[in-house]
Design an enzyme around this catalytic site. Sequence first.
Site, PDB file in Angstrom:
ATOM      1  CB  SER A  37     -97.952   9.722  30.856  1.00 25.55           C
ATOM      2  OG  SER A  37     -98.795   9.847  31.972  1.00 25.55           O
ATOM      3  CB  SER A 109     -99.503  13.687  20.143  1.00 24.68           C
ATOM      4  OG  SER A 109     -98.871  14.725  20.834  1.00 24.68           O
TER       5      SER A 109
END
EC number: 2.7.1.25
Length: 199
Positions: A37, A109
């Site tokens: 992120s 992911s």
Amino acid sequence: MNVKSTNISWHRALVDREMREKLLGQNGILIWFTGLSGSGKSTIASELEMRLYNMGRLTYLLDGDNVRHGLNSNLGFTKEDRIENIRRTAEVCKLFVDSGIITISTFISPFKDDRDKVRKLLGKDFVEVYVDCPLEVCESRDPKGIYKKARNGEIKDFTGVDSPYEVPDNPEIVVSTNLDTVQQCVNKILDFLSCKVQE
């Protein structure tokens, strides 16, 4: 894939993928962005989509946050839910690719096994883009304020803080957002894609 229903069959359409790709003048492909992120996945993917659009290409961007507002709204962030999040998204991506669309997906992911399943499902149409950026740089950016919340214990199982991110072994493309500009990253991806999307 284990299918629970036993009384269903696959129906072949009269219009196939080759016909759709010929109509569009392009090949369907999945560009799968993975990374922490704050690494820059969405920023690069959005710019890539705009560049492809300006080149006359039909694209669709599936953003990890956006997909969780609809298709995957019933999933949380446990390991099991993350696995299902990627599985569902991969199936949607496969449909888009079959329709001849250049599909771009931006998902953290974090688990290699999940990404390998997407690769297996899409085969030669899968292009993995690892958005490499040191954790401390991602944390310093923290556009959504979620690293701070994770460090304060407000978010559990947060990738990079108390849940692992497994770096891809052999991605097709690696871009380093702490070293290169967005445009440089996009150019690198476009160079790789140039022979793959042309009909």
